[in-house]
Motif scaffolding. Structure first.
Motif, short mmCIF file in Angstrom:
data_model
loop_
_atom_site.label_atom_id
_atom_site.label_comp_id
_atom_site.label_asym_id
_atom_site.label_seq_id
_atom_site.Cartn_x
_atom_site.Cartn_y
_atom_site.Cartn_z
N GLU A 1 39.56 23.18 39.60
CA GLU A 1 39.88 24.31 40.47
C GLU A 1 39.34 25.59 39.85
N ILE A 2 38.71 26.41 40.70
CA ILE A 2 38.13 27.68 40.25
C ILE A 2 38.58 28.78 41.21
N THR A 3 39.05 29.88 40.67
CA THR A 3 39.38 31.06 41.48
C THR A 3 38.40 32.16 41.09
N TYR A 4 37.81 32.79 42.09
CA TYR A 4 36.78 33.78 41.83
C TYR A 4 36.70 34.77 42.99
N ASP A 5 36.03 35.89 42.75
CA ASP A 5 35.79 36.89 43.78
C ASP A 5 34.32 36.87 44.16
N VAL A 6 34.06 36.82 45.46
CA VAL A 6 32.70 36.96 45.96
C VAL A 6 32.54 38.44 46.29
N THR A 7 31.61 39.08 45.61
CA THR A 7 31.37 40.51 45.78
C THR A 7 30.18 40.75 46.69
N GLU A 8 30.00 41.99 47.06
CA GLU A 8 28.84 42.38 47.86
C GLU A 8 27.55 42.03 47.11
N GLU A 9 27.55 42.25 45.81
CA GLU A 9 26.38 41.95 44.99
C GLU A 9 26.05 40.45 45.02
N ALA A 10 27.07 39.60 44.95
CA ALA A 10 26.84 38.15 45.00
C ALA A 10 26.27 37.74 46.36
N TYR A 11 26.78 38.36 47.42
CA TYR A 11 26.27 38.06 48.76
C TYR A 11 24.80 38.46 48.88
N ILE A 12 24.45 39.64 48.36
CA ILE A 12 23.06 40.09 48.39
C ILE A 12 22.19 39.19 47.52
N ASP A 13 22.71 38.78 46.36
CA ASP A 13 21.97 37.85 45.49
C ASP A 13 21.67 36.55 46.24
N PHE A 14 22.65 36.06 47.01
CA PHE A 14 22.43 34.84 47.78
C PHE A 14 21.31 35.04 48.80
N ASN A 15 21.33 36.14 49.52
CA ASN A 15 20.30 36.39 50.52
C ASN A 15 18.91 36.50 49.89
N LEU A 16 18.84 37.13 48.73
CA LEU A 16 17.55 37.22 48.03
C LEU A 16 17.11 35.84 47.54
N TYR A 17 18.05 35.08 46.98
CA TYR A 17 17.73 33.72 46.52
C TYR A 17 17.20 32.89 47.69
N HIS A 18 17.89 32.98 48.81
CA HIS A 18 17.48 32.19 49.98
C HIS A 18 16.09 32.60 50.44
N ALA A 19 15.83 33.91 50.47
CA ALA A 19 14.51 34.39 50.91
C ALA A 19 13.41 33.92 49.97
N LYS A 20 13.68 33.92 48.68
CA LYS A 20 12.67 33.53 47.71
C LYS A 20 12.44 32.02 47.67
N ASN A 21 13.39 31.24 48.18
CA ASN A 21 13.29 29.78 48.10
C ASN A 21 13.16 29.08 49.44
N SER A 22 13.23 29.81 50.52
CA SER A 22 13.07 29.23 51.85
C SER A 22 11.59 29.03 52.15
N LYS A 23 11.21 27.84 52.53
CA LYS A 23 9.81 27.57 52.84
C LYS A 23 9.33 28.43 54.01
N THR A 24 10.17 28.58 55.01
CA THR A 24 9.80 29.36 56.19
C THR A 24 9.59 30.83 55.84
N LEU A 25 10.51 31.42 55.08
CA LEU A 25 10.36 32.83 54.72
C LEU A 25 9.19 33.05 53.77
N LYS A 26 8.97 32.11 52.84
CA LYS A 26 7.81 32.25 51.94
C LYS A 26 6.51 32.19 52.73
N LYS A 27 6.46 31.30 53.72
CA LYS A 27 5.26 31.17 54.55
C LYS A 27 5.03 32.44 55.37
N THR A 28 6.12 32.98 55.93
CA THR A 28 6.03 34.22 56.71
C THR A 28 5.54 35.37 55.85
N MET A 29 6.12 35.50 54.65
CA MET A 29 5.72 36.59 53.77
C MET A 29 4.25 36.44 53.36
N THR A 30 3.82 35.25 53.06
CA THR A 30 2.43 35.02 52.66
C THR A 30 1.48 35.36 53.80
#
Length: 172
Positions: free
Chosen positions: A2-31
């Motif tokens: 069991e883990i108790t933690y806080d999800v912050t605005e920074e963690a949410y933004i980090d997730f969106n950046l991680y997803h953008a950098k690792n999504s094949k579709t977004l990488k293809k669009t950016m390229t």
């Protein structure tokens, strides 16, 4: 476990950046945007040189410089835009289910996440894959969403990582 933690605005933004950098579709669009815009600039330079009756070299050199600058700086702009958009989305409405205190309980059958808005039960088959950056673990339950687990709240990150890898089996 069991883990108790806080999800912050920074963690949410980090997730969106991680997803953008690792999504094949977004990488293809950016390229594509990174490459096609400079090509369009060069085509415009050639067309404008004929239309305005200016030597082609005088038009191509400035547009070529602009195209090269675009190709170099566009990724930074793209990721900054994702950060700003994520912040705007968070400020648009109520986000108690995303941000705030969460408790995650790992079992043999799956995981249970408890937050201020309720409880989610997900079997291990419902976790599509696991992502990880310097500060968080991401347990993707769909192609666009994931449970965000800050590494700073984990007693032993490698133990949790190994447990999750064993349960998710090849979906990393």
């Amino acid at each position: 476990m069991e883990i108790t933690y806080d999800v912050t605005e920074e963690a949410y933004i980090d997730f969106n950046l991680y997803h953008a950098k690792n999504s094949k579709t977004l990488k293809k669009t950016m390229t594509m945007q990174r490459v096609l815009v400079p090509i369009i600039y060069l085509v415009m330079a050639v067309v404008l040189s004929f239309v305005l009756d200016i030597p082609i070299l005088f038009m191509v050199i400035p547009f070529l410089i602009i195209g090269i600058l675009w190709a170099i700086f566009y990724p930074k702009y793209f990721y900054r835009h994702i950060q700003k958009s994520s912040k705007k989305l968070l400020r648009e409405g109520k986000n108690e289910g995303v941000l705030g205190t969460h408790t995650m309980i790992f079992t043999e059958a799956g995981l249970r996440e408890v937050s201020a808005t309720g409880e989610k039960l997900v079997s291990w088959a419902g976790i599509e894959h696991i992502g990880e950056d310097a500060s968080n673990l991401y347990l993707y339950n769909s192609g666009l969403s994931a449970f965000i687990v800050p590494k700073g709240k984990l007693a032993d990150v490698s133990e949790v990582r190994q447990f999750l890898l064993a349960k998710v089996k090849g979906r990393i």
